[in-house]
Design an enzyme around this catalytic site. Structure first.
Site, mmCIF file in Angstrom:
data_model
loop_
_atom_site.group_PDB
_atom_site.id
_atom_site.type_symbol
_atom_site.label_atom_id
_atom_site.label_comp_id
_atom_site.label_asym_id
_atom_site.label_seq_id
_atom_site.Cartn_x
_atom_site.Cartn_y
_atom_site.Cartn_z
ATOM 1 N N ASP A 292 0.863 -1.159 0.000
ATOM 2 C CA ASP A 292 0.000 0.000 0.000
ATOM 3 C C ASP A 292 0.917 1.231 0.000
ATOM 4 O O ASP A 292 2.124 1.126 0.228
ATOM 5 C CB ASP A 292 -0.950 -0.025 1.210
ATOM 6 C CG ASP A 292 -2.150 0.867 0.994
ATOM 7 O OD1 ASP A 292 -3.181 0.656 1.644
ATOM 8 O OD2 ASP A 292 -2.079 1.777 0.130
HETATM 9 C C1 GLC Z 1 -4.152 4.413 -0.316
HETATM 10 C C2 GLC Z 1 -5.080 3.277 0.071
HETATM 11 C C3 GLC Z 1 -5.186 2.194 -0.965
HETATM 12 C C4 GLC Z 1 -5.043 2.787 -2.346
HETATM 13 C C5 GLC Z 1 -3.615 3.317 -2.467
HETATM 14 C C6 GLC Z 1 -3.394 4.023 -3.811
HETATM 15 O O1 GLC Z 1 -3.392 4.828 0.778
HETATM 16 O O2 GLC Z 1 -4.841 2.648 1.321
HETATM 17 O O3 GLC Z 1 -6.451 1.547 -0.782
HETATM 18 O O4 GLC Z 1 -5.275 1.804 -3.337
HETATM 19 O O5 GLC Z 1 -3.271 4.216 -1.409
HETATM 20 O O6 GLC Z 1 -4.149 5.194 -3.852
#
Ligand code: GLC
Length: 734
Positions: A292
């Site tokens: 993430d």
């Molecule tokens: C965010 C979220 C995740 C998302 C990623 C890209 O922090 O936790 O769900 O897909 O970053 O935006």
């Protein structure tokens, strides 16, 4: 003539030689006739360590709409980067950067472009929590296929969706993004989403790669706060959180995203057990895991890595193949390989996983996205139809005293409340390229529906929050002259989603006070509630005659919502998550363990049962459920069993009815929830008609349980099959 033949013969010979040379000189990985594995292996064998490491990094490209995350300037992006999060809504910039990757690098490896297409790309449909209330997996699959088509045609190859985190604390803002409190529900809708996004062929220019997230246990965030510790035992890891991911992997999900949360001491992004032992070794997943955003570097504040380099080491060796926006891998992985702390073998395996998905997407053979006009990509009639239908079926009629709804034979309706003319908030969080101008407001929907039927008046009454009651008088004055009052209330879109925890799930006081004031007028009060989470409604329940939970229905929800208010549409939604009586009850969910003293241990100050239960939802018609009809009452473990039930529509309106099938195993080596959803079926039942619903039971799958090692087991003994308040006992014999 003879000379011409000689020349033709020579030309033919030369072309054959060139062709052969060309074929001989074309590397295997560029030959579309070769298998993916041949191409992957050929390419990796030619790559340097630096080229391999770059493939394992993801930066961002284009406008960034997530306040939490910042975008990268294009020129800072190395041409050989593995992946980019793509924020632009057309392929132009993507193709420009892709051309650099194909033409300015030694091997010409295409970039894979990802994006958060969570509940629609430009055609924004209901949030996932609402989608699950439709209990219509076909419709969810179709909606995801629309999202995939719009995204792929706009330059996105890969969506960071579906989010399948079981969540039981509605104070957590991300409860909006998943399919509710139940493992089976998250599994079924997660699979439907993967099928919708990926179709049968990833290289189809209208399909995208899916990403199961957030692996794993993110929904257990303590007290609903975001990014925090999650206490998850091995038993709970398996009986609550793993099932949706196992089913999603079986369905062929190309990728997963590792989670932020610390899983009982080992964060999701450094968890070798979940990321490698289970995902790769036991389930055989052959795609890749992306971290993430920042979750690798965050291992440092989580206290398991002293610096970014150690964080990179721990995440990579645990099984996270790609680093999202951390600059941990590109700064440290090559060094770690040279130091022998990361093996070349593991590096090659990671790169192969990323390349495998790129080959399957067809990016090597068609790296560029055709530039098409927006009108040919977005908001197509069929897409809007699906978004509207999904909104219609996700709306839940929570309460309808004395058949207040539908509003028929009525001449004056007062429409009040901060949500009445809002478009922005109806789209909810994670709206991708959604535009509020594409949306129809609730007031517009009601105007469309009651045109030539009733006279509508409007007053905002109050804002979403604050203490300004100056609008109350105007609201009261229009309500006095009306036959019924429709109050459009709820949450701002930014009150749920990521980093949007709330200490209470009540609506702001000002909204409740407006309802109380208008209730004094003695007119029917109908609430339309828009939110990204269950709300605390015990006071509004007493102040209203009818309540519709409309969630965040997307751009096309207002017309079907108005259709339900008028009676043109019969509501069919049922809750995918419990509505607590109050915040103090949280966590409260249907599949809880039994108390040692079921008749004691209650709260002294509030009820101990929820206000609205999981699977609750009213209809304008009535249904009569027959008796449960089992094919047998005793079965051997290896046998099958089916149970049927006849449901009659005893009302005067056709209706879509969902039958939820639960099982219970009152005595087991490991204590089990009081009941567990294992099947559901939705059918249209015309008025006066009877339909049969059937649950074909596979005992190990549907009656069995799982232990803390992830081993399914089925014990001989008594089980119950449950539909609503009916249950039958079946005996499983060795
Ligand atoms: C965010 C979220 C995740 C998302 C990623 C890209 O922090 O936790 O769900 O897909 O970053 O935006």
């Amino acid at each position: 003539m003879r000379n011409r033949k000689i020349i033709l013969g020579l030309l033919l010979a030369v072309s054959c030689i060139l062709g052969a040379q060309n074929k001989k000189s074309m590397p295997i990985y560029k030959d579309a006739k070769r298998s993916v594995e041949e191409r992957v292996n050929d390419l990796v064998s030619q790559m340097t360590v630096e080229e391999k490491v770059l493939q394992l990094n993801q930066y961002t490209l284009g406008r960034n709409d997530n306040a939490n995350n910042m975008a990268d300037p294009v020129n800072d992006i190395p041409p050989g980067i593995g992946s980019l999060i793509y924020f632009s809504s057309n392929p132009e910039l993507r193709n420009r950067v892709q051309k650099r990757a194909m033409k300015e690098t030694r091997l010409g490896i295409p970039v894979i472009f990802g994006y958060d297409v969570i509940h629609g790309y430009r055609t924004v449909y209901p949030i996932s929590l609402a989608q699950a209330c439709s209990w219509n997996t076909d419709l969810v699959e179709k909606a995801c296929a629309v999202a995939a088509q719009e995204a792929r045609m706009s330059g996105v190859d890969w969506t960071f969706s579906p989010m399948i985190d079981v969540a039981r604390d509605p104070r957590w803002g991300r409860v909006a993004e998943g399919y509710g409190e139940d493992p089976y529900t998250n599994a079924v809708f997660g699979v439907a989403s993967v099928k919708g996004y990926q179709g049968n062929d990833l290289s189809n220019p209208q399909n995208v790669a899916a990403c199961l997230k957030h692996y794993i246990g993110y929904g257990a965030s303590e007290a609903g706060r975001d990014y925090v510790y999650t206490e998850i035992s091995q038993q709970t890891l398996w009986d609550t959180y793993m099932h949706p991911y196992e089913e999603g992997v079986k369905a062929g999900a190309a990728t997963l995203m590792s989670s932020f949360n610390d899983i009982s001491g080992t964060p999701g992004s450094a968890n070798h057990y979940t990321l490698t032992e289970i995902l790769k070794e036991r389930w055989g997943h052959d795609g890749f895991v992306v971290s993430d955003w920042g979750s690798i570097e965050q291992l440092r504040p989580q206290g398991v890595a002293k610096d970014k380099k150690e964080a990179a080491l721990k995440a990579f060796n645990a099984g996270v193949e790609m680093d999202m926006m951390n600059r941990s891998y590109d700064n440290h992985l090559a060094e770690l390989v040279k130091e022998g702390k990361v093996s070349e073998e593991k590096l090659n395996d990671a790169v192969k996983r990323v390349l495998r998905i790129k080959f399957r997407l067809g990016l090597f053979d068609k790296p560029y996205t055709p530039n098409g006009a927006e009108k040919d990509r977005f908001l197509l009639p069929k897409s809007l139809e699906i978004a509207e239908k999904l909104a219609e079926e996700s709306i839940v009629l929570l309460k309808n005293d004395n058949k207040t709804l539908p509003l028929t034979n009525i001449s004056k309706i007062a429409v009040v409340g901060p949500m009445a003319k809002s478009k922005w908030h109806l789209l909810g969080s994670w709206r991708a390229q959604g535009q509020s101008d594409d949306a129809i407001s609730l007031f517009e929907g009601l105007e469309n529906e009651f045109k030539n039927k009733a006279q509508l008046s409007y007053a905002s009454g109050c804002d979403f929050e604050g203490d300004d009651k100056s609008g109350f008088e105007e609201a009261k004055s229009i309500a006095k002259n009306a036959d019924a009052i429709i109050l459009c209330l709820g949450e701002k879109a930014q009150w749920s989603g990521e980093n949007a925890s709330r200490s209470t799930i009540t609506l702001p006081q000002i909204q409740e006070e407006l309802v109380a004031e208008l209730k004094k007028l003695g007119k029917p009060v109908i609430l339309l509630l828009s939110s990204g989470r269950p709300l605390e409604l015990n006071r509004l329940d007493k102040l209203s005659n009818a309540m519709l939970q409309i969630w965040q229905p997307g751009i096309a929800g207002a017309n079907p919502i108005a259709g339900i208010v008028s009676g043109r549409i019969n509501p069919s939604g049922k809750l995918s998550i419990t509505f607590p009586y109050s915040t103090g009850q949280i966590p409260i969910y249907y599949n809880h363990r039994q108390s040692a003293r079921p008749h004691q241990g209650k709260y002294q100050d509030i009820p101990s049962t929820p206000l609205y239960e999981f699977a609750h939802g009213l209809s304008y018609t009535s249904y009569e459920y027959g008796e449960l009809q089992p094919s047998a009452l005793k079965i051997k473990k290896g046998n099958k069993l089916s149970v049927s039930i006849a449901v009659t529509n005893t009302g005067n309106m056709d209706g879509l009815e969902t039958v939820h099938w639960f099982i219970s195993d009152p005595v087991s080596t490991i204590s089990r929830p009081v009941k567990e959803l294992k099947h559901f079926e939705k059918q249209m039942i015309e008025k006066g008609q009877t339909k049969t619903f059937t649950f074909n039971i596979d005992p190990i799958r549907d009656l069995g349980f799982v232990n803390g090692k992830g081993e399914k087991f089925l014990e001989a003994g008594e089980y119950y099959i449950i539909v609503k308040d009916k249950k039958i006992k079946v005996e499983v014999q060795d």
